[in-house]
Write a protein that holds these residues in place. Structure first.
Motif, PDB file in Angstrom:
ATOM      1  N   ALA A  90       0.645  -1.281  -0.174  1.00 49.30           N
ATOM      2  CA  ALA A  90       0.064   0.013   0.049  1.00 49.30           C
ATOM      3  C   ALA A  90       0.841   1.199   0.126  1.00 49.30           C
ATOM      4  O   ALA A  90       0.673   2.114  -0.720  1.00 49.30           O
ATOM      5  CB  ALA A  90      -0.907   0.121   1.210  1.00 49.30           C
ATOM      6  N   GLY A 133      -8.926   8.032  -2.181  1.00 51.14           N
ATOM      7  CA  GLY A 133      -8.478   7.025  -1.416  1.00 51.14           C
ATOM      8  C   GLY A 133      -9.249   6.007  -1.133  1.00 51.14           C
ATOM      9  O   GLY A 133      -9.095   5.054  -1.381  1.00 51.14           O
ATOM     10  N   HIS A 189     -10.462   4.481  -4.397  1.00 48.95           N
ATOM     11  CA  HIS A 189      -9.397   3.742  -4.809  1.00 48.95           C
ATOM     12  C   HIS A 189      -9.114   2.115  -4.090  1.00 48.95           C
ATOM     13  O   HIS A 189      -8.967   1.111  -4.634  1.00 48.95           O
ATOM     14  CB  HIS A 189      -8.007   4.436  -4.766  1.00 48.95           C
ATOM     15  CG  HIS A 189      -6.879   3.501  -5.301  1.00 48.95           C
ATOM     16  ND1 HIS A 189      -6.627   3.158  -6.626  1.00 48.95           N
ATOM     17  CD2 HIS A 189      -5.723   3.218  -4.506  1.00 48.95           C
ATOM     18  CE1 HIS A 189      -5.552   2.422  -6.663  1.00 48.95           C
ATOM     19  NE2 HIS A 189      -4.964   2.676  -5.438  1.00 48.95           N
ATOM     20  N   VAL A 190      -9.193   2.316  -2.817  1.00 49.28           N
ATOM     21  CA  VAL A 190      -9.318   1.335  -2.065  1.00 49.28           C
ATOM     22  C   VAL A 190     -10.440   0.333  -2.218  1.00 49.28           C
ATOM     23  O   VAL A 190     -10.458  -0.873  -2.191  1.00 49.28           O
ATOM     24  CB  VAL A 190      -9.302   1.515  -0.671  1.00 49.28           C
ATOM     25  CG1 VAL A 190      -9.513   0.351   0.218  1.00 49.28           C
ATOM     26  CG2 VAL A 190      -7.793   2.127  -0.082  1.00 49.28           C
ATOM     27  N   THR A 191     -11.670   0.925  -2.396  1.00 46.73           N
ATOM     28  CA  THR A 191     -12.793  -0.080  -2.483  1.00 46.73           C
ATOM     29  C   THR A 191     -12.915  -0.766  -3.617  1.00 46.73           C
ATOM     30  O   THR A 191     -13.303  -1.894  -3.861  1.00 46.73           O
ATOM     31  CB  THR A 191     -14.046   1.095  -2.691  1.00 46.73           C
ATOM     32  OG1 THR A 191     -14.318   1.671  -1.277  1.00 46.73           O
ATOM     33  CG2 THR A 191     -15.391   0.185  -2.921  1.00 46.73           C
ATOM     34  N   SER A 234     -10.091  -1.423  -5.524  1.00 48.67           N
ATOM     35  CA  SER A 234      -8.987  -2.490  -5.448  1.00 48.67           C
ATOM     36  C   SER A 234      -9.624  -3.786  -4.526  1.00 48.67           C
ATOM     37  O   SER A 234      -9.258  -4.844  -4.773  1.00 48.67           O
ATOM     38  CB  SER A 234      -7.775  -1.821  -4.671  1.00 48.67           C
ATOM     39  OG  SER A 234      -7.098  -0.894  -5.451  1.00 48.67           O
ATOM     40  N   LEU A 235     -10.232  -3.471  -3.246  1.00 44.66           N
ATOM     41  CA  LEU A 235     -10.644  -4.497  -2.660  1.00 44.66           C
ATOM     42  C   LEU A 235     -11.723  -5.452  -3.332  1.00 44.66           C
ATOM     43  O   LEU A 235     -11.841  -6.529  -3.126  1.00 44.66           O
ATOM     44  CB  LEU A 235     -11.019  -3.921  -1.414  1.00 44.66           C
ATOM     45  CG  LEU A 235     -10.067  -3.522  -0.394  1.00 44.66           C
ATOM     46  CD1 LEU A 235     -10.318  -3.119   1.025  1.00 44.66           C
ATOM     47  CD2 LEU A 235      -8.907  -4.449  -0.073  1.00 44.66           C
ATOM     48  N   CYS A 253      -5.301  -1.161  -7.573  1.00 47.26           N
ATOM     49  CA  CYS A 253      -3.846  -1.559  -7.405  1.00 47.26           C
ATOM     50  C   CYS A 253      -3.837  -2.943  -7.690  1.00 47.26           C
ATOM     51  O   CYS A 253      -4.312  -4.068  -6.807  1.00 47.26           O
ATOM     52  CB  CYS A 253      -3.479  -1.367  -5.835  1.00 47.26           C
ATOM     53  SG  CYS A 253      -1.868  -1.878  -5.561  1.00 47.26           S
ATOM     54  N   PHE A 271      -4.201  -2.594   4.326  1.00 45.19           N
ATOM     55  CA  PHE A 271      -3.876  -2.035   3.010  1.00 45.19           C
ATOM     56  C   PHE A 271      -4.773  -0.758   2.711  1.00 45.19           C
ATOM     57  O   PHE A 271      -4.181   0.311   2.502  1.00 45.19           O
ATOM     58  CB  PHE A 271      -4.464  -3.017   1.702  1.00 45.19           C
ATOM     59  CG  PHE A 271      -4.634  -2.349   0.413  1.00 45.19           C
ATOM     60  CD1 PHE A 271      -3.471  -2.186  -0.462  1.00 45.19           C
ATOM     61  CD2 PHE A 271      -5.688  -1.936   0.042  1.00 45.19           C
ATOM     62  CE1 PHE A 271      -3.486  -1.318  -1.565  1.00 45.19           C
ATOM     63  CE2 PHE A 271      -5.913  -1.390  -1.335  1.00 45.19           C
ATOM     64  CZ  PHE A 271      -4.638  -0.992  -2.314  1.00 45.19           C
ATOM     65  N   ALA A 272      -5.831  -0.589   3.189  1.00 41.55           N
ATOM     66  CA  ALA A 272      -6.798   0.305   3.183  1.00 41.55           C
ATOM     67  C   ALA A 272      -6.319   1.751   3.973  1.00 41.55           C
ATOM     68  O   ALA A 272      -6.049   2.829   3.432  1.00 41.55           O
ATOM     69  CB  ALA A 272      -8.341   0.120   3.614  1.00 41.55           C
ATOM     70  N   THR A 320      -2.685   2.783   2.516  1.00 40.82           N
ATOM     71  CA  THR A 320      -3.073   3.957   1.203  1.00 40.82           C
ATOM     72  C   THR A 320      -3.612   5.250   1.428  1.00 40.82           C
ATOM     73  O   THR A 320      -2.921   6.073   0.893  1.00 40.82           O
ATOM     74  CB  THR A 320      -3.890   2.872   0.317  1.00 40.82           C
ATOM     75  OG1 THR A 320      -3.405   1.509   0.140  1.00 40.82           O
ATOM     76  CG2 THR A 320      -4.261   3.616  -0.855  1.00 40.82           C
TER      77      THR A 320
END
Length: 223
Positions: free
Chosen positions: A7, A42, A45-47, A49-50, A146, A171-172, A175
């Motif tokens: 991350a 962010g 982006h995290v949502t 990616s996950l 990611c 990671f969340a 990041t």
């Protein structure tokens, strides 16, 4: 640990934070506005990616996992291309806006109610343009997942859903925190840049720099 390290490393890539720092300098955003926009990006982006990682983890067949991986990989060059287009469009629009505002024939259209309405019209136009620029930047950067995270999440899921949840949470947090810190530091550094040519052509240069970042992401993401 691997999820957090991944991350931090991937959030340090300039396309995650530099466009926001540049626009914050050019558009004179407050630090609170910068934090809100980068934080929102962010989270998006995290949502994404996950979400892709969850699809990979639940995909029962190798063909399903391969299809999900191809989808994630295709989003990166797409985001790069959109970022390049955004940079060019923003640079030209903002430069034209500033040139029109400082043109010798520019006037306020008199005093009184008519002048006030015209001034408010210009203000609303500028505010709506800036809001659209910020919103577009959030969406473009946020939709790119990611791809480095996916193997980590897949391996974590094999060890148990508790470990996978811990990896996703780490990671969340890492990041978003990295994006916020680096964007704030970069914005403060850019505030110290006070060159004559930047004052006059800063909007255009800012757009071109953002476009260059997008092109780099686009070229890097093409197999």
């Amino acid at each position: 640990m691997s999820a957090c390290a991944t991350a931090v490393i991937h959030a340090l890539i300039p396309d995650h934070w530099l466009p926001f720092a540049i626009l914050a300098r050019t558009e004179r955003w407050s630090e609170r506005r910068l934090v809100a926009l980068v934080g929102l990006t962010g989270m998006l982006h995290v949502t994404v990616s996950l979400g892709l990682g969850a699809v990979l983890a639940f995909a029962g067949s190798a063909a399903g996992r391969a299809a999900a991986q191809r989808t994630g990989a295709s989003l990166e060059p797409l985001a790069g291309g959109l970022l390049a287009l955004f940079g060019i469009a923003y640079g030209l629009w903002a430069h034209r806006r500033e040139a029109r505002a400082h043109a010798p024939g520019h006037h306020t259209h008199g005093d009184g109610a008519l002048g006030s309405l015209h001034a408010h019209g210009h203000l609303l136009s500028r505010l709506s343009g800036r809001s659209a620029s910020a919103g577009a930047l959030v969406a473009i950067i946020g939709i790119s997942p990611c791809v480095l995270l996916q193997p980590i999440l897949f391996a974590s899921a094999a060890e148990g859903w508790g470990i996978a949840a811990a990896a996703a949470g780490g990671f969340a947090l890492c990041t978003i925190a990295t994006m916020l810190v680096v964007a704030i530091v970069a914005r403060r550094g850019l505030e110290r840049v006070d060159l004559g040519f930047f004052t006059r052509y800063g909007d255009l240069l800012s757009g071109l720099v953002i476009a260059a970042i997008g092109l780099i992401v686009l070229i890097r993401g093409i197999p």
